[in-house]
Design an enzyme around this catalytic site. Structure first.
Site, PDB file in Angstrom:
ATOM      1  N   ASP A  37       1.145  -1.191  -0.136  1.00 47.71           N
ATOM      2  CA  ASP A  37      -0.382   0.057  -0.373  1.00 47.71           C
ATOM      3  C   ASP A  37       0.571   1.429  -0.225  1.00 47.71           C
ATOM      4  O   ASP A  37       1.792   1.345   1.216  1.00 47.71           O
ATOM      5  CB  ASP A  37      -1.306  -0.156   0.720  1.00 47.71           C
ATOM      6  CG  ASP A  37      -2.363   0.439   0.932  1.00 47.71           C
ATOM      7  OD1 ASP A  37      -1.926   2.383   0.339  1.00 47.71           O
ATOM      8  OD2 ASP A  37      -3.168   0.567   1.229  1.00 47.71           O
ATOM      9  N   SER A  86      -7.380   3.889  -1.647  1.00 47.10           N
ATOM     10  CA  SER A  86      -6.929   2.400  -1.217  1.00 47.10           C
ATOM     11  C   SER A  86      -7.874   1.368  -2.097  1.00 47.10           C
ATOM     12  O   SER A  86      -8.053   0.456  -2.669  1.00 47.10           O
ATOM     13  CB  SER A  86      -6.276   2.629   0.406  1.00 47.10           C
ATOM     14  OG  SER A  86      -4.894   2.626   0.442  1.00 47.10           O
ATOM     15  N   GLU A 263      -1.243  -7.676   2.456  1.00 44.94           N
ATOM     16  CA  GLU A 263      -0.863  -6.120   2.085  1.00 44.94           C
ATOM     17  C   GLU A 263       0.146  -6.425   2.654  1.00 44.94           C
ATOM     18  O   GLU A 263       0.169  -6.476   4.316  1.00 44.94           O
ATOM     19  CB  GLU A 263      -2.371  -5.479   2.415  1.00 44.94           C
ATOM     20  CG  GLU A 263      -2.058  -4.511   1.909  1.00 44.94           C
ATOM     21  CD  GLU A 263      -2.528  -3.258   3.375  1.00 44.94           C
ATOM     22  OE1 GLU A 263      -3.467  -1.750   2.429  1.00 44.94           O
ATOM     23  OE2 GLU A 263      -3.898  -3.868   3.970  1.00 44.94           O
ATOM     24  N   ASP A 268       1.507   2.557   3.758  1.00 41.81           N
ATOM     25  CA  ASP A 268       1.435   4.058   2.701  1.00 41.81           C
ATOM     26  C   ASP A 268       1.221   4.723   4.100  1.00 41.81           C
ATOM     27  O   ASP A 268       1.734   5.840   4.417  1.00 41.81           O
ATOM     28  CB  ASP A 268       0.264   3.485   2.941  1.00 41.81           C
ATOM     29  CG  ASP A 268      -1.245   4.737   2.437  1.00 41.81           C
ATOM     30  OD1 ASP A 268      -1.173   5.245   1.677  1.00 41.81           O
ATOM     31  OD2 ASP A 268      -1.834   4.645   3.227  1.00 41.81           O
ATOM     32  N   ASP A 311      -1.545  -0.495  -4.561  1.00 46.27           N
ATOM     33  CA  ASP A 311      -2.608   0.483  -5.676  1.00 46.27           C
ATOM     34  C   ASP A 311      -2.402   1.868  -5.622  1.00 46.27           C
ATOM     35  O   ASP A 311      -2.575   2.160  -6.415  1.00 46.27           O
ATOM     36  CB  ASP A 311      -3.471   0.369  -3.965  1.00 46.27           C
ATOM     37  CG  ASP A 311      -3.045   0.489  -2.330  1.00 46.27           C
ATOM     38  OD1 ASP A 311      -1.727   0.993  -2.530  1.00 46.27           O
ATOM     39  OD2 ASP A 311      -3.588   0.819  -1.402  1.00 46.27           O
ATOM     40  N   HIS A 312      -1.319   2.409  -4.697  1.00 46.06           N
ATOM     41  CA  HIS A 312      -1.632   3.874  -5.299  1.00 46.06           C
ATOM     42  C   HIS A 312      -0.330   3.809  -5.086  1.00 46.06           C
ATOM     43  O   HIS A 312       1.054   3.283  -3.801  1.00 46.06           O
ATOM     44  CB  HIS A 312      -1.929   4.601  -5.249  1.00 46.06           C
ATOM     45  CG  HIS A 312      -2.182   4.614  -3.114  1.00 46.06           C
ATOM     46  ND1 HIS A 312      -1.654   5.256  -2.830  1.00 46.06           N
ATOM     47  CD2 HIS A 312      -3.216   3.888  -3.111  1.00 46.06           C
ATOM     48  CE1 HIS A 312      -1.867   4.427  -1.246  1.00 46.06           C
ATOM     49  NE2 HIS A 312      -3.360   4.595  -1.162  1.00 46.06           N
TER      50      HIS A 312
END
Length: 472
Positions: A37, A86, A263, A268, A311-312
Protein backbone atom coordinates in the site's frame (compact mmCIF):
# COMPACT_ATOMS: atom_id res chain seq x y z
CA UNK A 1 -13.14 -39.25 -51.65
CA UNK A 2 -10.51 -41.29 -49.85
CA UNK A 3 -8.26 -38.25 -49.70
CA UNK A 4 -11.09 -36.17 -48.21
CA UNK A 5 -11.74 -38.80 -45.52
CA UNK A 6 -8.01 -38.95 -44.75
CA UNK A 7 -7.89 -35.15 -44.32
CA UNK A 8 -10.93 -35.24 -42.04
CA UNK A 9 -9.27 -37.91 -39.90
CA UNK A 10 -6.05 -35.87 -39.64
CA UNK A 11 -7.95 -32.71 -38.72
CA UNK A 12 -10.04 -34.62 -36.17
CA UNK A 13 -6.95 -36.14 -34.58
CA UNK A 14 -5.29 -32.72 -34.40
CA UNK A 15 -8.42 -31.22 -32.87
CA UNK A 16 -8.63 -34.07 -30.37
CA UNK A 17 -5.00 -33.56 -29.36
CA UNK A 18 -5.55 -29.81 -28.99
CA UNK A 19 -8.64 -30.28 -26.84
CA UNK A 20 -6.87 -32.90 -24.77
CA UNK A 21 -3.88 -30.63 -24.27
CA UNK A 22 -6.02 -27.63 -23.31
CA UNK A 23 -7.92 -29.72 -20.78
CA UNK A 24 -4.77 -31.06 -19.12
CA UNK A 25 -2.65 -27.92 -19.36
CA UNK A 26 -1.48 -26.88 -15.91
CA UNK A 27 -3.02 -23.68 -14.62
CA UNK A 28 -1.86 -21.31 -11.92
CA UNK A 29 -3.13 -23.27 -8.94
CA UNK A 30 -1.42 -21.21 -6.23
CA UNK A 31 -1.63 -17.45 -6.63
CA UNK A 32 -0.06 -14.86 -4.32
CA UNK A 33 -1.00 -11.21 -4.79
CA UNK A 34 1.20 -8.92 -2.70
CA UNK A 35 0.06 -5.30 -2.41
CA UNK A 36 2.43 -2.74 -0.96
CA UNK A 37 0.00 0.00 0.00
CA UNK A 38 1.51 3.30 -1.12
CA UNK A 39 4.59 1.53 -2.55
CA UNK A 40 5.80 3.18 -5.74
CA UNK A 41 9.02 2.51 -7.61
CA UNK A 42 10.83 5.15 -5.53
CA UNK A 43 9.90 3.45 -2.26
CA UNK A 44 11.37 0.15 -3.50
CA UNK A 45 14.51 1.78 -4.88
CA UNK A 46 15.10 3.76 -1.69
CA UNK A 47 14.91 0.51 0.29
CA UNK A 48 17.48 -1.04 -2.06
CA UNK A 49 19.84 1.91 -1.63
CA UNK A 50 19.42 1.71 2.13
CA UNK A 51 20.37 -1.97 2.22
CA UNK A 52 23.49 -1.49 0.10
CA UNK A 53 24.59 1.92 1.36
CA UNK A 54 28.23 2.38 2.34
CA UNK A 55 30.13 5.67 2.52
CA UNK A 56 31.91 6.38 -0.76
CA UNK A 57 30.35 3.42 -2.58
CA UNK A 58 27.58 3.53 -5.20
CA UNK A 59 25.95 0.11 -5.41
CA UNK A 60 22.43 -1.26 -5.58
CA UNK A 61 21.38 -4.90 -5.28
CA UNK A 62 17.72 -5.57 -6.10
CA UNK A 63 15.23 -6.74 -3.54
CA UNK A 64 13.78 -10.18 -4.23
CA UNK A 65 10.62 -8.63 -5.68
CA UNK A 66 12.73 -6.59 -8.12
CA UNK A 67 14.54 -9.71 -9.34
CA UNK A 68 11.36 -11.21 -10.77
CA UNK A 69 11.58 -11.72 -14.55
CA UNK A 70 8.49 -9.69 -15.50
CA UNK A 71 8.52 -6.04 -14.47
CA UNK A 72 6.03 -3.49 -15.76
CA UNK A 73 3.67 -0.75 -14.56
CA UNK A 74 -0.05 -0.43 -13.91
CA UNK A 75 -2.36 2.58 -14.04
CA UNK A 76 -4.64 3.07 -11.07
CA UNK A 77 -7.01 6.02 -11.54
CA UNK A 78 -10.46 5.67 -9.99
CA UNK A 79 -13.88 6.38 -11.51
CA UNK A 80 -13.89 9.79 -9.83
CA UNK A 81 -10.25 10.94 -9.91
CA UNK A 82 -6.87 10.45 -11.51
CA UNK A 83 -5.57 10.14 -7.93
CA UNK A 84 -7.10 7.06 -6.35
CA UNK A 85 -7.80 6.08 -2.79
CA UNK A 86 -6.90 2.63 -1.48
CA UNK A 87 -10.48 1.36 -1.53
CA UNK A 88 -11.16 2.43 -5.12
CA UNK A 89 -7.86 0.96 -6.29
CA UNK A 90 -8.31 -2.28 -4.37
CA UNK A 91 -11.89 -2.59 -5.63
CA UNK A 92 -10.56 -2.38 -9.20
CA UNK A 93 -7.82 -4.90 -8.35
CA UNK A 94 -10.31 -7.35 -6.85
CA UNK A 95 -13.30 -6.94 -9.18
CA UNK A 96 -11.99 -5.61 -12.48
CA UNK A 97 -14.35 -2.63 -12.26
CA UNK A 98 -13.80 1.01 -11.36
CA UNK A 99 -15.53 2.82 -8.54
CA UNK A 100 -15.38 6.25 -6.91
CA UNK A 101 -12.89 7.18 -4.23
CA UNK A 102 -14.19 6.17 -0.82
CA UNK A 103 -16.32 3.20 -1.92
CA UNK A 104 -15.69 -0.47 -1.08
CA UNK A 105 -16.66 -3.11 -3.64
CA UNK A 106 -19.62 -1.27 -5.13
CA UNK A 107 -20.48 0.72 -8.24
CA UNK A 108 -19.98 4.51 -8.28
CA UNK A 109 -23.71 5.03 -7.69
CA UNK A 110 -23.50 2.58 -4.75
CA UNK A 111 -26.38 0.49 -6.17
CA UNK A 112 -24.50 -2.58 -7.43
CA UNK A 113 -22.36 -4.94 -5.37
CA UNK A 114 -19.38 -6.04 -7.46
CA UNK A 115 -18.42 -9.71 -7.30
CA UNK A 116 -14.74 -9.91 -6.34
CA UNK A 117 -12.00 -12.40 -7.06
CA UNK A 118 -12.29 -13.93 -3.58
CA UNK A 119 -15.93 -14.81 -4.20
CA UNK A 120 -15.18 -16.16 -7.67
CA UNK A 121 -12.24 -18.24 -6.44
CA UNK A 122 -14.35 -19.76 -3.65
CA UNK A 123 -17.10 -20.68 -6.15
CA UNK A 124 -14.48 -22.36 -8.33
CA UNK A 125 -13.28 -24.49 -5.40
CA UNK A 126 -10.10 -22.64 -4.48
CA UNK A 127 -9.24 -21.70 -0.93
CA UNK A 128 -8.83 -17.99 -0.21
CA UNK A 129 -6.69 -16.05 2.25
CA UNK A 130 -6.68 -12.32 2.98
CA UNK A 131 -3.78 -10.91 5.02
CA UNK A 132 -2.71 -7.43 6.11
CA UNK A 133 -0.37 -5.70 8.52
CA UNK A 134 -3.16 -3.24 9.33
CA UNK A 135 -6.73 -3.80 10.46
CA UNK A 136 -8.41 -6.55 8.46
CA UNK A 137 -11.43 -4.26 7.95
CA UNK A 138 -9.22 -1.53 6.47
CA UNK A 139 -9.70 -0.33 2.89
CA UNK A 140 -7.47 -2.69 0.92
CA UNK A 141 -8.23 -6.03 2.61
CA UNK A 142 -11.92 -5.08 2.88
CA UNK A 143 -12.11 -4.55 -0.87
CA UNK A 144 -11.38 -8.25 -1.35
CA UNK A 145 -14.52 -9.33 0.50
CA UNK A 146 -16.83 -6.45 1.45
CA UNK A 147 -19.38 -4.18 -0.24
CA UNK A 148 -20.03 -0.90 1.56
CA UNK A 149 -20.82 2.68 0.56
CA UNK A 150 -17.82 4.02 2.49
CA UNK A 151 -14.46 2.71 3.59
CA UNK A 152 -15.14 4.40 6.94
CA UNK A 153 -17.97 1.97 7.68
CA UNK A 154 -15.52 -0.22 9.59
CA UNK A 155 -18.09 -1.86 11.83
CA UNK A 156 -20.35 -2.77 8.91
CA UNK A 157 -17.34 -4.15 7.04
CA UNK A 158 -16.32 -6.29 10.01
CA UNK A 159 -19.86 -7.65 10.34
CA UNK A 160 -19.87 -8.52 6.63
CA UNK A 161 -16.50 -10.27 6.80
CA UNK A 162 -17.70 -13.81 7.72
CA UNK A 163 -20.40 -13.94 5.02
CA UNK A 164 -18.29 -15.41 2.21
CA UNK A 165 -16.62 -18.45 3.85
CA UNK A 166 -13.12 -17.16 3.20
CA UNK A 167 -10.72 -19.70 4.62
CA UNK A 168 -8.04 -17.62 6.31
CA UNK A 169 -7.85 -14.03 7.51
CA UNK A 170 -4.50 -13.08 9.00
CA UNK A 171 -2.90 -9.99 10.50
CA UNK A 172 -4.60 -7.06 12.18
CA UNK A 173 -7.87 -6.88 14.09
CA UNK A 174 -11.10 -4.90 13.78
CA UNK A 175 -11.36 -1.13 14.24
CA UNK A 176 -14.54 -1.10 16.33
CA UNK A 177 -15.72 -4.63 17.20
CA UNK A 178 -18.72 -3.21 19.08
CA UNK A 179 -19.39 -0.26 16.80
CA UNK A 180 -17.73 3.13 16.81
CA UNK A 181 -19.77 4.23 19.84
CA UNK A 182 -19.92 0.80 21.48
CA UNK A 183 -22.91 -1.24 22.51
CA UNK A 184 -23.53 -3.04 19.22
CA UNK A 185 -23.25 -6.82 18.56
CA UNK A 186 -19.61 -7.84 18.73
CA UNK A 187 -17.90 -8.43 15.36
CA UNK A 188 -15.80 -11.31 16.68
CA UNK A 189 -18.81 -13.02 18.24
CA UNK A 190 -20.65 -12.59 14.95
CA UNK A 191 -17.80 -14.34 13.14
CA UNK A 192 -17.75 -17.17 15.70
CA UNK A 193 -21.50 -17.70 15.28
CA UNK A 194 -20.89 -18.09 11.54
CA UNK A 195 -18.30 -20.81 12.08
CA UNK A 196 -15.05 -18.90 12.40
CA UNK A 197 -12.30 -19.64 14.89
CA UNK A 198 -10.50 -16.62 16.37
CA UNK A 199 -6.80 -17.26 17.03
CA UNK A 200 -5.27 -14.27 18.80
CA UNK A 201 -2.45 -15.69 20.92
CA UNK A 202 0.91 -17.15 19.96
CA UNK A 203 -0.21 -20.55 21.22
CA UNK A 204 -3.47 -20.53 19.27
CA UNK A 205 -1.80 -19.37 16.05
CA UNK A 206 1.01 -21.93 16.38
CA UNK A 207 -1.60 -24.67 16.74
CA UNK A 208 -3.28 -23.80 13.44
CA UNK A 209 -2.60 -26.62 11.02
CA UNK A 210 -3.14 -27.89 7.52
CA UNK A 211 -6.82 -28.31 6.76
CA UNK A 212 -8.16 -25.90 9.37
CA UNK A 213 -11.00 -23.83 7.95
CA UNK A 214 -12.56 -20.43 8.55
CA UNK A 215 -9.75 -18.91 10.59
CA UNK A 216 -9.27 -15.31 11.76
CA UNK A 217 -5.68 -15.16 13.03
CA UNK A 218 -4.90 -11.87 14.78
CA UNK A 219 -1.44 -10.70 15.77
CA UNK A 220 -1.29 -10.88 19.59
CA UNK A 221 1.38 -8.15 19.63
CA UNK A 222 0.15 -4.97 17.99
CA UNK A 223 -1.13 -1.47 18.70
CA UNK A 224 -4.45 -1.28 20.58
CA UNK A 225 -6.07 0.19 17.47
CA UNK A 226 -5.47 -3.09 15.65
CA UNK A 227 -2.42 -2.69 13.38
CA UNK A 228 1.06 -4.25 13.56
CA UNK A 229 3.89 -2.55 15.38
CA UNK A 230 6.35 -0.84 13.06
CA UNK A 231 9.02 -3.18 11.71
CA UNK A 232 11.78 -0.69 12.61
CA UNK A 233 10.84 -0.80 16.28
CA UNK A 234 11.80 -4.48 16.44
CA UNK A 235 9.22 -5.88 18.82
CA UNK A 236 10.90 -9.27 18.88
CA UNK A 237 7.86 -11.24 20.07
CA UNK A 238 5.50 -9.78 17.50
CA UNK A 239 4.55 -11.89 14.52
CA UNK A 240 5.44 -10.51 11.09
CA UNK A 241 3.65 -10.44 7.77
CA UNK A 242 6.03 -13.20 6.68
CA UNK A 243 4.89 -15.33 9.66
CA UNK A 244 1.24 -14.92 8.70
CA UNK A 245 2.03 -15.73 5.07
CA UNK A 246 3.82 -18.91 6.10
CA UNK A 247 0.94 -19.94 8.35
CA UNK A 248 -1.54 -19.18 5.57
CA UNK A 249 0.29 -21.54 3.23
CA UNK A 250 0.32 -24.24 5.89
CA UNK A 251 -3.40 -23.88 6.59
CA UNK A 252 -4.64 -23.54 2.99
CA UNK A 253 -2.33 -25.82 0.98
CA UNK A 254 -4.44 -28.27 -1.02
CA UNK A 255 -4.53 -30.02 -4.37
CA UNK A 256 -7.10 -27.66 -5.92
CA UNK A 257 -5.10 -24.54 -5.05
CA UNK A 258 -5.57 -21.17 -3.38
CA UNK A 259 -5.61 -17.42 -3.87
CA UNK A 260 -3.86 -15.33 -1.23
CA UNK A 261 -3.81 -11.52 -1.02
CA UNK A 262 -1.14 -10.10 1.29
CA UNK A 263 -1.04 -6.37 2.04
CA UNK A 264 1.87 -4.44 3.48
CA UNK A 265 -0.46 -1.73 4.75
CA UNK A 266 1.91 0.37 6.83
CA UNK A 267 4.14 1.38 3.92
CA UNK A 268 1.38 3.85 3.09
CA UNK A 269 1.10 5.07 6.68
CA UNK A 270 4.82 5.81 6.91
CA UNK A 271 4.69 7.66 3.60
CA UNK A 272 1.73 9.77 4.73
CA UNK A 273 3.92 10.78 7.66
CA UNK A 274 7.01 11.27 5.44
CA UNK A 275 8.93 8.90 7.74
CA UNK A 276 11.44 7.60 5.21
CA UNK A 277 13.37 5.08 7.29
CA UNK A 278 10.24 3.58 8.82
CA UNK A 279 8.82 3.25 5.29
CA UNK A 280 11.96 1.39 4.21
CA UNK A 281 11.58 -1.16 6.98
CA UNK A 282 7.94 -1.74 5.98
CA UNK A 283 8.99 -2.37 2.36
CA UNK A 284 11.61 -4.83 3.63
CA UNK A 285 8.98 -6.56 5.78
CA UNK A 286 6.79 -7.03 2.71
CA UNK A 287 9.79 -8.34 0.80
CA UNK A 288 10.29 -10.99 3.51
CA UNK A 289 6.67 -12.08 3.09
CA UNK A 290 7.33 -12.32 -0.66
CA UNK A 291 10.34 -14.51 0.16
CA UNK A 292 8.08 -17.00 1.95
CA UNK A 293 5.91 -17.27 -1.17
CA UNK A 294 9.03 -17.55 -3.34
CA UNK A 295 10.26 -20.56 -1.34
CA UNK A 296 6.86 -22.16 -1.97
CA UNK A 297 7.15 -21.27 -5.66
CA UNK A 298 10.54 -23.00 -5.96
CA UNK A 299 8.87 -26.27 -4.94
CA UNK A 300 6.02 -25.88 -7.48
CA UNK A 301 7.23 -23.50 -10.20
CA UNK A 302 4.82 -24.82 -12.84
CA UNK A 303 1.76 -24.22 -10.69
CA UNK A 304 2.55 -21.08 -8.69
CA UNK A 305 2.16 -17.41 -9.61
CA UNK A 306 3.48 -14.50 -7.51
CA UNK A 307 2.51 -10.89 -8.26
CA UNK A 308 3.89 -7.93 -6.31
CA UNK A 309 2.35 -4.53 -6.91
CA UNK A 310 0.71 -1.54 -5.19
CA UNK A 311 -2.63 0.19 -5.07
CA UNK A 312 -1.06 3.65 -5.45
CA UNK A 313 2.04 5.65 -4.54
CA UNK A 314 2.05 7.86 -1.45
CA UNK A 315 4.09 10.96 -0.68
CA UNK A 316 5.49 11.73 -4.15
CA UNK A 317 8.81 10.42 -2.88
CA UNK A 318 11.88 11.09 -4.94
CA UNK A 319 15.41 10.19 -3.87
CA UNK A 320 18.11 12.72 -4.66
CA UNK A 321 18.60 16.39 -3.83
CA UNK A 322 20.96 18.39 -6.06
CA UNK A 323 22.23 15.10 -7.55
CA UNK A 324 23.26 13.91 -4.10
CA UNK A 325 22.25 10.87 -2.07
CA UNK A 326 23.72 9.70 1.22
CA UNK A 327 21.50 6.71 2.08
CA UNK A 328 24.02 5.39 4.61
CA UNK A 329 22.93 8.23 6.93
CA UNK A 330 19.44 6.74 7.14
CA UNK A 331 20.80 3.82 9.14
CA UNK A 332 21.20 6.07 12.18
CA UNK A 333 17.44 6.28 12.68
CA UNK A 334 16.61 3.53 15.18
CA UNK A 335 12.96 4.24 15.94
CA UNK A 336 9.72 5.13 14.15
CA UNK A 337 8.38 8.67 14.32
CA UNK A 338 5.35 7.31 16.16
CA UNK A 339 7.43 5.66 18.90
CA UNK A 340 9.65 8.73 19.26
CA UNK A 341 6.46 10.77 19.72
CA UNK A 342 5.51 8.36 22.48
CA UNK A 343 8.95 8.74 24.04
CA UNK A 344 8.57 12.52 24.02
CA UNK A 345 5.11 12.29 25.61
CA UNK A 346 6.42 10.04 28.37
CA UNK A 347 9.33 12.40 28.93
CA UNK A 348 7.01 15.39 29.17
CA UNK A 349 4.82 13.59 31.70
CA UNK A 350 7.77 12.65 33.90
CA UNK A 351 10.01 15.69 33.37
CA UNK A 352 8.07 18.64 31.88
CA UNK A 353 11.01 20.99 32.49
CA UNK A 354 13.47 18.91 30.49
CA UNK A 355 16.12 21.04 28.81
CA UNK A 356 16.70 21.24 25.07
CA UNK A 357 20.23 19.89 25.62
CA UNK A 358 18.84 16.74 27.23
CA UNK A 359 16.40 16.42 24.37
CA UNK A 360 19.25 16.83 21.89
CA UNK A 361 20.98 13.80 23.37
CA UNK A 362 17.85 11.69 22.80
CA UNK A 363 17.54 12.95 19.21
CA UNK A 364 21.16 12.01 18.58
CA UNK A 365 20.62 8.59 20.13
CA UNK A 366 17.62 7.72 17.94
CA UNK A 367 18.30 9.71 14.75
CA UNK A 368 22.05 10.35 14.82
CA UNK A 369 21.46 14.08 14.43
CA UNK A 370 24.11 16.27 16.00
CA UNK A 371 26.88 13.68 15.75
CA UNK A 372 29.63 15.29 13.67
CA UNK A 373 31.70 12.09 13.59
CA UNK A 374 29.13 10.37 11.38
CA UNK A 375 28.40 13.36 9.17
CA UNK A 376 25.20 14.49 10.89
CA UNK A 377 26.22 17.88 12.26
CA UNK A 378 23.25 20.19 12.69
CA UNK A 379 23.51 23.62 11.09
CA UNK A 380 21.96 26.80 12.47
CA UNK A 381 18.67 26.40 10.58
CA UNK A 382 18.26 22.77 11.59
CA UNK A 383 18.90 23.57 15.25
CA UNK A 384 16.36 26.36 15.00
CA UNK A 385 13.74 23.96 13.58
CA UNK A 386 14.27 21.51 16.44
CA UNK A 387 14.12 24.30 19.05
CA UNK A 388 10.84 25.55 17.61
CA UNK A 389 9.40 22.05 17.83
CA UNK A 390 10.73 21.69 21.39
CA UNK A 391 9.18 25.00 22.45
CA UNK A 392 5.84 24.11 20.90
CA UNK A 393 5.73 20.71 22.54
CA UNK A 394 7.29 21.41 25.94
CA UNK A 395 6.93 25.13 26.58
CA UNK A 396 3.62 25.94 24.91
CA UNK A 397 2.13 22.57 25.92
CA UNK A 398 0.86 21.74 22.45
CA UNK A 399 -0.42 18.18 22.61
CA UNK A 400 1.12 15.55 20.32
CA UNK A 401 -0.87 12.34 20.07
CA UNK A 402 1.38 9.41 19.18
CA UNK A 403 -1.65 7.29 18.33
CA UNK A 404 -3.56 9.80 16.20
CA UNK A 405 -4.97 8.44 12.96
CA UNK A 406 -2.29 8.41 10.29
CA UNK A 407 -4.46 10.63 8.04
CA UNK A 408 -4.98 13.31 10.69
CA UNK A 409 -3.25 16.56 9.81
CA UNK A 410 -1.54 18.37 12.67
CA UNK A 411 -0.54 22.01 12.47
CA UNK A 412 2.19 21.35 15.03
CA UNK A 413 5.36 19.76 13.67
CA UNK A 414 6.41 17.48 16.50
CA UNK A 415 10.03 16.95 17.51
CA UNK A 416 9.84 13.46 16.00
CA UNK A 417 8.55 14.66 12.63
CA UNK A 418 11.11 17.47 12.56
CA UNK A 419 13.98 15.09 13.28
CA UNK A 420 12.83 12.71 10.53
CA UNK A 421 12.53 15.60 8.07
CA UNK A 422 16.08 16.78 8.80
CA UNK A 423 17.55 13.28 8.52
CA UNK A 424 15.68 12.59 5.27
CA UNK A 425 16.96 15.82 3.78
CA UNK A 426 20.57 15.12 4.81
CA UNK A 427 20.32 11.66 3.26
CA UNK A 428 18.86 13.06 0.04
CA UNK A 429 15.20 12.04 0.37
CA UNK A 430 12.54 14.52 -0.70
CA UNK A 431 8.79 14.26 -0.21
CA UNK A 432 6.41 16.13 -2.48
CA UNK A 433 3.39 15.66 -0.23
CA UNK A 434 1.81 13.65 2.56
CA UNK A 435 -0.89 12.27 0.28
CA UNK A 436 -1.39 9.89 -2.61
CA UNK A 437 -0.04 10.63 -6.07
CA UNK A 438 -1.51 9.60 -9.41
CA UNK A 439 1.58 7.88 -10.76
CA UNK A 440 1.31 4.35 -12.18
CA UNK A 441 2.60 1.65 -9.84
CA UNK A 442 5.17 -1.10 -10.42
CA UNK A 443 4.20 -4.71 -11.07
CA UNK A 444 6.66 -7.59 -10.47
CA UNK A 445 5.73 -11.14 -11.51
CA UNK A 446 7.18 -14.63 -11.48
CA UNK A 447 5.63 -18.01 -12.12
CA UNK A 448 2.94 -19.69 -14.15
CA UNK A 449 1.58 -17.32 -16.78
CA UNK A 450 4.00 -14.52 -15.94
CA UNK A 451 4.07 -13.44 -19.60
CA UNK A 452 0.43 -12.37 -19.25
CA UNK A 453 1.67 -9.35 -17.25
CA UNK A 454 4.50 -8.26 -19.53
CA UNK A 455 2.77 -5.18 -20.98
CA UNK A 456 1.59 -1.93 -19.41
CA UNK A 457 -1.99 -2.37 -18.17
CA UNK A 458 -4.72 -0.92 -15.95
CA UNK A 459 -5.56 -2.17 -12.46
CA UNK A 460 -8.95 -3.42 -13.69
CA UNK A 461 -7.06 -5.90 -15.88
CA UNK A 462 -5.24 -7.43 -12.90
CA UNK A 463 -8.04 -9.70 -11.59
CA UNK A 464 -9.04 -10.62 -15.14
CA UNK A 465 -5.52 -11.85 -15.85
CA UNK A 466 -5.37 -13.79 -12.58
CA UNK A 467 -8.76 -15.39 -13.15
CA UNK A 468 -7.81 -16.39 -16.69
CA UNK A 469 -4.65 -18.09 -15.43
CA UNK A 470 -6.52 -19.83 -12.60
CA UNK A 471 -9.19 -21.03 -15.02
CA UNK A 472 -11.95 -19.17 -13.20
Amino acid sequence: MLKTIKNIVIISMALFCFIGYSQTETKAKYVFLFIGDGMGASQIYTAEMYLNAKPGEIKVEPLLMNSFPVRTNMTNYSASSYVTTSCAAATAMSTGLKTNNGIIGKSPNQKIDYENISQKAKKAGFKVGILSSVMIDHATPASFYAHQNSRDMYYEISMELPNYNIDYFGGGGFHYPEGENGGQPNSYENAIKKGYTIANSHEEINKLKHGDEKIIAINPDMYPSGEFYWAIDKNEEALTLADFTKKGIEVMDNDKGFFMMVEGGKIDWACHGNDGVTMIHEVLALNEAVRVAYEFYKERPDETLIIVTADHETGSLYPGINYAMNPELLKYQKISVQEFKRKMTDLKNTNPEVSFNTLSDLIQEDFGLGNSEIGLTLDKDELSMLKLAYNAQFKKNNAVDADADYLDKNDVNSIAETAAYILNKKAGISWGSGDHSGTPVPVKVIGKGQEEFSEYFDNTDLPKKIQKLMGI
